[in-house]
Scaffold this active site. Structure first.
Site, PDB file in Angstrom:
ATOM      1  N   LYS A 189       0.213  14.578   1.745  1.00 17.10           N
ATOM      2  CA  LYS A 189      -1.158  14.799   1.282  1.00 17.10           C
ATOM      3  C   LYS A 189      -1.442  16.290   1.086  1.00 17.10           C
ATOM      4  CE  LYS A 189      -2.847  10.505   3.393  1.00 17.10           C
ATOM      5  NZ  LYS A 189      -3.376   9.781   2.217  1.00 17.10           N
ATOM      6  N   LYS A 248     -14.931   8.100  -3.905  1.00 18.41           N
ATOM      7  CA  LYS A 248     -16.209   8.369  -3.217  1.00 18.41           C
ATOM      8  C   LYS A 248     -16.774   9.725  -3.627  1.00 18.41           C
ATOM      9  CE  LYS A 248     -14.304   5.747   0.583  1.00 18.41           C
ATOM     10  NZ  LYS A 248     -13.408   5.902   1.750  1.00 18.41           N
ATOM     11  N   HIS A 255       0.792  -1.230   0.000  1.00 14.90           N
ATOM     12  CA  HIS A 255       0.000   0.000   0.000  1.00 14.90           C
ATOM     13  C   HIS A 255       0.822   1.276   0.000  1.00 14.90           C
ATOM     14  CE1 HIS A 255      -4.176  -1.398   0.470  1.00 14.90           C
ATOM     15  NE2 HIS A 255      -3.661  -2.406   1.127  1.00 14.90           N
ATOM     16  N   THR A 260      -8.868   6.461  -2.018  1.00 12.49           N
ATOM     17  CA  THR A 260     -10.245   5.993  -2.249  1.00 12.49           C
ATOM     18  C   THR A 260     -11.245   7.121  -2.010  1.00 12.49           C
ATOM     19  OG1 THR A 260     -10.329   5.117   0.023  1.00 12.49           O
ATOM     20  CG2 THR A 260      -9.813   3.562  -1.754  1.00 12.49           C
ATOM     21  N   LYS A 297      -8.999  13.564   4.685  1.00 17.26           N
ATOM     22  CA  LYS A 297      -8.088  12.425   4.660  1.00 17.26           C
ATOM     23  C   LYS A 297      -7.108  12.573   5.826  1.00 17.26           C
ATOM     24  CE  LYS A 297      -7.060  13.447   0.409  1.00 17.26           C
ATOM     25  NZ  LYS A 297      -7.188  12.173  -0.262  1.00 17.26           N
ATOM     26  N   ARG A 298      -6.393  11.512   6.116  1.00 20.98           N
ATOM     27  CA  ARG A 298      -5.382  11.541   7.168  1.00 20.98           C
ATOM     28  C   ARG A 298      -4.431  12.716   6.949  1.00 20.98           C
ATOM     29  NH1 ARG A 298      -0.525   8.713   7.150  1.00 20.98           N
ATOM     30  NH2 ARG A 298      -1.176   7.681   5.222  1.00 20.98           N
TER      31      ARG A 298
END
Length: 813
Positions: A553, A659, A359, A655, A547-548
């Site tokens: 990110k 969504k 991952h 992901t 998100k985290r």
């Protein structure tokens, strides 16, 4: 149990009286949730038993998905949907003056995961059951989740996530199926008839107690539904351990310490690994999961009365990232020590049974354990790992006799560290990435040596999401519109969502899409105003990043751009712009200071922007605390813009992008992870792509040539917002409050290229505003996103895993 609304109401009211001893008009919402959940679990129990009986009779191959995380969210609404009872129960409760939506709010989010890894596992379980595959989850029943996030004075504060405080109605404790897990001790070796035999002595024993949760598949038009099992293990003391050294001084207190040590194994998700004790506990958790899970799997296999030669024909064990990698040496230990297999034959069985999903390419996430720690905690398993390593290195030296550096780089044990990814690759018949770009990076860069050794093992399986939770349940109005327009077959064949493309320029259909989005925005705005006291303009663009919190990110890039917009408005109060509402949701790891500092900055900017009369009608910022699956179900249907802005090459897949796409949001993103495959379907007309690509990023990392300070000095916009991090003013109250962020960008040379991508990112936001002003064109883009999202259903992903990796077929349907 019941087949119509009136039967449901009668049985429900009878249950209220018989189980609670009070009339309906005296029950609380929590009471209703308890009764309704128990009714549904008992009802599903019949199909659960039927599925298990069918699996025993058919003796089909079964897959076991081992993961430290299963972020399953709330189950009541999703289970009602999959059982085909959602509308019936909703209508029946309405008749009784009860809101099902309010009842769903009584359920705690299961504290079994953190981010994308756990949510993916949950989506996979839903698809396995809905497609009729025999596929079960195996995880840990954490007493506490990651943490409950509170924002106090802009700072993240971590509180215990006591999700089990009121019990978990969907689980069934199976104490009769407990297994023993052994830690510590020493290995006694003896020789007999020319063979070596190994026994573990003076070990510490722990009971692993299984709690089973039914995983209910979507019923659709079928008369019944398939129910698999998520088995969660809880650690409990073995009473016999109290009988050791009874005469010893302090034995009572030693036993209390033992009890506390045992309970800590399944107490909470991801212990702090910044110190030795925390790392040891993480390793203990991983072996606990692997040992307990494997014993349970093999106990089921033994009922087939087959030789272990046939294990790979009946069992597939899949490890979700490297956390469950110890299942490989543990299976070897069992085959050699307990089943009497020779090494080569046992290794052949293991390598045809286990498969592995990678991952990440982030070095800090590729697990390494001190060899001595493993040797002390699980000594026999370490001996097995050591032997695997010796034989693997022998193979490498034979293949690359003139390249000792390659052998050292690929070794499982090197420099007194056990590399779990290397062990996973050596012991698995399949290694898959989770997006085409990610898999290419694994094969061409990060794991190139292993790919050259085992090219046949590497493959791609792009991630997916369950459309049942993320569209059908989270966005019921959109679900209904799609069904009215193209029929219901898309619910079981999600690629047929593409059928709505024919309505992409239909004015009536666009109007309905717009009305649904507006209603979802109003619903989220109501939630925000009730919780934070600030009204939200539902005519504004809802720009979402959920998100985290991690530097790659790039939530920092997002908030720096918001600061730039604020500066623009302050310098030009008459500036004409479409109002924007920026919405963040994220948790930062408790020990990750830079991430927590970013959260503080977002909240500081939100406080300034939302209270500035010059700005608040054009710009709002909200950080929604304690981000979770249930909160995502409120946010995602309301989003206009999906921020997928990770540094190219760093996000394996993502992901959340899928969504949000499925609910009609348009993506602003880099060419990273699954964004690349989304772009191949949507093109420039329906996405906003910016920034460096993966090759450019990799080139900078490899050859250098990037100077963040040069970018900072050459762009006045960037210099202004970066200086505002360390200059007392609207956002910083002193010079040091956000100095760590400034230093990461300038002194640390902007590791994730936020300043490099800033100009391109800002230009994409200009394009977003221009596109949003033309609502007819915007809605067409939104419809295109929904229509193409079917490819990213986890049903597609699981069908690929099933046919190409696990070699299983549906037992039903």
């Amino acid at each position: 149990m019941f087949t119509n609304k009136e039967e449901f109401k009668k049985i429900f009211q009878n249950n209220v009286v018989s189980k609670l001893g009070k009339p309906l008009n005296e029950v609380s919402s929590e009471d209703v949730y308890t009764i309704l959940s128990r009714m549904m679990r008992e009802f599903a129990g019949r199909e659960w038993a039927s599925t298990n009986q069918e699996l025993r009779q058919d003796a089909e191959k079964q897959v076991y998905y081992l993961s430290l995380e299963f972020l399953i969210g709330r189950l009541l609404g999703n289970n009602l949907l999959n059982m085909g009872m959602l509308e019936m129960v909703k209508s029946g409760l309405d008749d009784l003056g009860i809101s099902l939506e309010e009842i769903e709010e009584q359920e705690a989010d299961a504290g079994l995961g953190n981010g994308g890894l756990g949510r993916l596992a949950a989506c996979f379980l839903d698809s396995l059951a809905s497609l009729g595959y025999a596929g079960h989850g195996c995880g840990i029943r954490y007493r506490y989740g990651l943490f409950e996030q509170k924002i106090v004075d802009g700072n993240q504060v971590e509180l215990p996530d006591d999700w089990l405080q009121k019990g978990f109605e969907w689980e069934v404790r199976r104490a009769d199926r407990k297994v023993e897990v052994r830690f510590g001790g020493y290995v006694e070796t003896r020789e007999a008839d020319g063979e070596l035999y190994f026994s573990l002595r003076d070990y510490e024993a722990v009971w692993a107690i299984p709690y089973d949760v039914p995983v209910i598949g979507y019923r659709g038009n079928q008369p019944d539904y398939h129910v698999n099992t998520l088995r969660l293990w809880s650690a409990e003391p073995v009473p016999e351990m109290a009988n050791r050294n009874l005469g010893g001084a302090g034995n009572y207190y030693s036993y209390l310490n033992y009890n506390r040590s045992v309970e800590s194994i399944s107490e909470f998700l991801y212990p702090d690994d910044s110190h030795y004790e925390g790392r040891l506990l993480r390793l203990k958790q991983q072996y606990f999961l692997c040992s307990a899970g494997l014993q349970s799997i093999l106990r089921t296999y033994d009922k087939l009365n087959l030789s272990y030669d046939h294990l790979p024909d009946k069992i597939a064990i899949h490890i979700n990232d490297t956390h469950p990698t110890l299942v490989i040496p543990e299976l070897m230990r069992i085959l050699v020590d307990e089943k009497g297999y020779g090494w080569d034959k046992a290794w052949n069985i293991v390598c045809r049974t286990v498969s592995y999903t990678n991952h990440t390419i982030l070095s800090e996430a590729l697990e390494k354990w001190p060899a001595q720690m493993i040797r002390d905690l699980i000594p026999r398993v370490y001996m097995v790992i050591d032997e695997i390593n010796k034989r693997f290195c022998k193979l490498l030296m034979e293949k690359y006799p003139d390249d000792p550096e390659r052998v050292a780089h690929m070794a499982i044990i090197f420099d007194d560290q056990v590399k779990m990814a290397h062990l996973a690759i050596a012991g698995s018949y399949s290694i898959n990435g989770v997006a085409a770009l990610h898999t290419d990076i694994l094969k061409e860069r990060e794991m190139r040596n292993f790919y050259e050794l085992y090219p046949e093992r590497f493959n791609n399986k792009t991630n997916g999401i369950t459309h049942r939770r993320w569209l059908m349940h989270a966005n019921p109005e959109l679900n209904d519109l799609i069904t009215e327009s193209i029929g219901s077959r898309w619910k079981t064949h999600p690629k047929e969502l593409v059928g709505i493309l024919k309505y992409s320029e239909d004015a009536a259909f666009q109007s309905k899409i717009a009305a649904i989005k507006k209603h979802n925005k109003q619903r989220l705005a109501q939630y925000i105003e009730q919780k934070y006291g600030t009204p939200v303009n539902t005519d504004s663009i809802f720009d979402v990043q959920i998100k985290r919190l991690h530097a790659y990110k790039r939530q920092l890039l997002n908030i720096l751009h918001v600061m730039y917009l604020y500066n623009q408005i302050k310098s030009m109060p008459s500036l004409s712009m479409v109002p924007r509402t920026f919405i963040f949701g994220a948790k930062a790891a408790p020990g990750y200071y830079l991430a927590k500092n970013t959260i503080k900055l977002i909240n500081r900017v939100a406080s300034v922007v939302n209270n500035d009369p010059d700005v608040k009608d054009k710009l709002n910022v909200f950080f929604l605390e304690n981000y979770s699956v249930s909160l995502a179900e409120k946010i995602i249907p309301a989003a206009d813009i999906s921020e997928q802005i990770s540094t190219a090459s760093k996000e394996a897949s993502g992901t959340g992008n899928m969504k949000l796409m499925m609910n009609g949001a348009l993506t602003i993103g880099t060419m990273d992870g699954a964004n690349v495959e989304m772009y191949e379907m949507l093109g420039d007309d329906n996405m906003f792509i910016f920034g460096l690509n993966a090759d450019e990023v990799m080139d900078y990392y490899q050859h250098g040539g990037y100077s963040a300070r040069d970018v900072y000095n050459s762009d006045a916009r960037i210099k202004e917002v970066v200086d505002q991090l360390i200059t007392p003013g609207p956002f910083a109250s002193n010079t040091y409050e956000f100095a760590s962020l400034y230093q990461s960008l300038i002194d640390g040379n902007d590791e994730y290229f936020m300043l490099k991508d800033f100009d391109s990112y800002a230009e994409s936001h200009v394009q977003i505003e221009a596109a949003y002003r033309n609502q007819q064109a915007w809605l067409k883009k939104s419809i295109h996103n929904i229509a193409h999202s079917g490819k990213f259903s986890s049903d597609r992903t699981i069908q690929q895993y099933a046919s190409e990796i696990w070699k299983i077929r549906p037992v039903q349907g």
